[in-house]
Structure formats: structure tokens, C-alpha cells
Design an enzyme around this catalytic site. Structure first.
Site, PDB file in Angstrom:
ATOM      1  N   THR A 117      62.080  51.307  86.468  1.00  0.00           N
ATOM      2  CA  THR A 117      62.594  50.601  85.298  1.00  0.00           C
ATOM      3  C   THR A 117      64.006  50.078  85.513  1.00  0.00           C
ATOM      4  O   THR A 117      64.807  50.686  86.229  1.00  0.00           O
ATOM      5  CB  THR A 117      62.605  51.564  84.090  1.00  0.00           C
ATOM      6  OG1 THR A 117      63.319  50.941  83.017  1.00  0.00           O
ATOM      7  CG2 THR A 117      63.307  52.876  84.415  1.00  0.00           C
ATOM      8  N   TYR A 141      65.563  58.748  80.107  1.00  0.00           N
ATOM      9  CA  TYR A 141      64.430  57.966  80.619  1.00  0.00           C
ATOM     10  C   TYR A 141      64.790  57.327  81.961  1.00  0.00           C
ATOM     11  O   TYR A 141      64.070  57.481  82.956  1.00  0.00           O
ATOM     12  CB  TYR A 141      64.040  56.892  79.595  1.00  0.00           C
ATOM     13  CG  TYR A 141      63.047  55.895  80.129  1.00  0.00           C
ATOM     14  CD1 TYR A 141      61.754  56.276  80.432  1.00  0.00           C
ATOM     15  CD2 TYR A 141      63.418  54.564  80.342  1.00  0.00           C
ATOM     16  CE1 TYR A 141      60.842  55.364  80.935  1.00  0.00           C
ATOM     17  CE2 TYR A 141      62.509  53.647  80.832  1.00  0.00           C
ATOM     18  CZ  TYR A 141      61.224  54.047  81.140  1.00  0.00           C
ATOM     19  OH  TYR A 141      60.330  53.142  81.647  1.00  0.00           O
TER      20      TYR A 141
END
Ligand code: UDP
Length: 329
Positions: A117, A141
Site C-alpha cells: 500500500t 495499517y
């Protein structure tokens, strides 16, 4: 020789399964169906309900289906949830990825493609961000995904596991043939939320912060169509199959749009106003992030087809309407 797709019943994974089965690959999907849907898995693939952290199950699957490549999507993806439950995110995204990689190494899997990501970059000092920039995640995250990238880097050196980590920017839109799309009812991502609002499924949406240091005060993101993102995975897989080098690649178009610009695009595509109110900032959000998008073209030969915000938004709206009809039936 089959391909194992973890999270293949989810939004992005299901598009990968479609692309692989369209290309004639044998596909096994491993998914715990916590957020995915059985119906989203292409009929030509075999769906196994199970956990990527269960090494015995994974090793059995690899052996039984002669898996030579793994494409690993399964994981938790909501940035603010990772701020409130970091250990849950480190378990799902890091610890379980380690188990999956260990099973892969033990069974001699050759290629591993990983959903990483843009959140690994955190709040970049300058835009666009390049793969060579120092990662500095600002959410659990992002950190949970970065740790998996590092395990892959080290496993490549130590055990010869070939890998590509693809750093996704903001993925949106749906299969142009209408076979899959973002189907989670409680999805939090901007384009989905704005589409649901304009269709009347939500009364109102909220713009999370208008006081960022950006031209209109709202956050800037690089939105990429899910089918272009999947094309990058297919390119990554053929690159590794041909003996290409392991590495890390940004997946975005290199163009940024603000939250207000996205809302305007949804209004253009639907012909209706979006009921949006201004709210406070959301935890873990960087002000702007845009991909340096050349490396994936140069090395993997990626050629995007849907680099157009209006097209992305239209395909997301089409999918929402499809879900409405589906739920009404
Ligand atoms: N956003 C918003 N309202 C929403 C959902 C998202 O204003 O209901 C904003 C969010 O704060 C961020 C951008 O839209 O600036 C993209 O957020 P999203 O959750 O889609 O993806 P992320 O960039 O967090 O991966």
C-alpha cells in the site's frame, strides 16, 4: 501448476481471479469469507474456505494443487480501524503473512505477489512519491504492510523466494464486464461512500477535514481503476515467471484528486448532488499522496487502460446500481 490467490473472494482479489481464469490459469482461492463473498469467486476457480495463518492447511493446498505462485490479497484494510486496533492489524496483515510465506518457502513456491500500500509512505515530504523514498508509515495499517514487505525482501535473499510487492494507491471502480466490484456494505472508501450517498443508500456523507495544506483544503489521492491494478499483477506474475527481478512497485497513475473533486465527479456521473457535510479530520490520513508511476511501466511493461476519474466513478456507480438490483431480487 496453479496459482493460489488469498483473499480471492474480496474486492480486489476477485478481480485477480477473473483475470487469471480469463487467461486460462488454474486458480485456487483461499479466503475465510470474513469480508469476501462466495459469489464473487469466478466459477472456474476452486474456493477453499480457510485461514492464511493456518500453515498446515496452506501447505496441504500447495502440495495438492502444485502451487508455483501465490498472489496474496487477504488482510485488513481500513486505516482508521488499524489506529483503534493495531494488534488486530499486526495479526492479520503481518503475523499471518509470515505464516503464509513460511508455508510457501517450505513447499518451494517460486513466486509471491503481495498487496502492499501507498500507506507505507505516510505523509510524504514531496509528491509524487517514488519507490526509492524512505517509507515512514503513520498508521498501523501502513506499518503492518511494510513489515511484510521487509519479510519478503529478506526471504528473497535467504530462501530465494521471488517476490513483487505492489504498493496500491486508491483503488476504485469495478470490472468493466460487470462481474465483480466493491461489495462490502460497510465500505469506508471515498468513491464507494459518495456513490452510495448519491443513490440514496446513505442519507449523507462526511468530508473528513477541509483544513489540510492542499489547494482546496481536502486530502489528495491517486485513484486507480481496479482492472488496471489487476493488469499490473498479471504483468508482475509474467515478469517473475520469465525470471525477472524481485522488487517493489507503485501502482497509481501519478495524478491526484481532492475529496471535493471526487465528489464533483460523482455528481457529474449521476447528474445529482451529493449530500456531503464537512466534518473533522479522520485519524491516520496523510494530506496528499500521488504515485511516481514510471517504474511499473518501465520494468513490468504496465499499460493502464482506464486512467480517467470520470470512468472510474461511472464504473463504481454502475456497480452500486447492480448491487441494488441484486439486493432487491
Ligand atoms: N474520505 C472522506 N469521506 C469519506 C471517506 C473518505 O472525506 O466518507 C476521505 C479520506 O479522509 C481521505 C480520502 O477521502 O482523505 C480517501 O479515503 P479512502 O478511505 O477512500 O482511502 P485511503 O486514502 O484512506 O486509503
Amino acid at each position: 501448476m496453479a496459482v493460489l490467490v488469498t483473499g480471492g473472494a474480496g474486492y480486489i482479489g476477485s478481480h485477480m481471479v477473473l483475470a487469471l481464469t480469463d487467461a486460462g490459469d488454474d486458480v485456487v482461492v483461499l479466503d475465510n469469507l470474513s469480508t469476501g463473498f462466495e459469489w464473487a469467486v469466478a466459477p472456474a476457480a476452486k474456493l477453499v474456505r480457510g485461514d492464511i495463518g493456518d500453515e498446515d492447511t496452506v501447505r496441504q493446498l500447495i502440495k495438492a494443487h502444485k502451487i508455483s505462485s501465490i498472489v496474496h490479497f487477504a488482510g485488513s484494510i481500513v486505516v482508521p480501524d488499524s489506529v483503534s486496533d493495531p494488534l488486530g492489524y499486526y495479526l492479520n496483515n503481518t503475523v499471518k503473512s509470515r505464516a503464509l510465506m513460511h508455508a510457501a518457502v517450505k513447499e518451494g513456491v517460486e513466486n509471491f505477489i503481495f498487496s502492499s500500500t501507498a500507506a507505507v509512505y505516510g505523509n510524504p515530504r514531496s509528491l509524487p512519491v517514488f519507490e526509492s523514498d524512505e517509507p515512514a508509515p503513520i498508521s498501523p495499517y501502513g506499518t503492518s504492510k511494510l513489515m511484510t514487505e521487509l519479510m519478503l525482501r529478506d526471504s528473497h535473499v535467504a530462501y530465494g523466494l521471488n517476490y513483487i510487492a505492489l504498493r496500491y494507491f486508491n483503488v476504485a471502480g469495478a470490472d468493466p464486464k460487470g462481474r465483480s466490484g466493491q461489495s462490502t456494505p460497510r465500505a469506508t472508501h471515498l468513491i464507494k461512500v459518495a456513490a452510495q450517498t448519491v443513490l440514496g443508500q446513505r442519507q449523507q456523507m462526511e468530508v473528513f477535514g477541509t483544513d489540510y495544506d492542499t489547494p482546496d483544503g481536502t486530502c489528495i489521492r491517486d485513484y486507480i481503476h481496479v482492472s488496471d491494478l489487476i493488469a499490473a499483477h498479471m504483468d508482475a506474475l509474467s515478469h517473475l515467471r520469465k525470471g525477472g527481478q524481485s522488487g517493489i512497485f507503485n501502482c497509481g497513475y501519478g495524478k491526484g484528486y481532492s475529496v471535493f473533486e471526487v465528489i464533483k465527479a460523482v455528481e457529474r456521473a449521476s447528474g445529482k448532488p451529493v449530500n456531503a457535510k464537512i466534518g473533522p479530520r479522520r485519524a491516520g490520513d496523510p494530506a496528499g499522496i500521488v504515485a511516481g508511476a514510471q517504474k511499473v511501466r518501465d520494468i513490468l511493461g504496465w499499460q493502464p487502460k482506464y486512467d480517467n476519474l470520470d470512468f472510474i466513478v461511472k464504473s463504481a456507480l454502475d456497480w452500486e446500481r447492480h448491487l441494488e438490483r441484486r439486493n432487491a431480487a
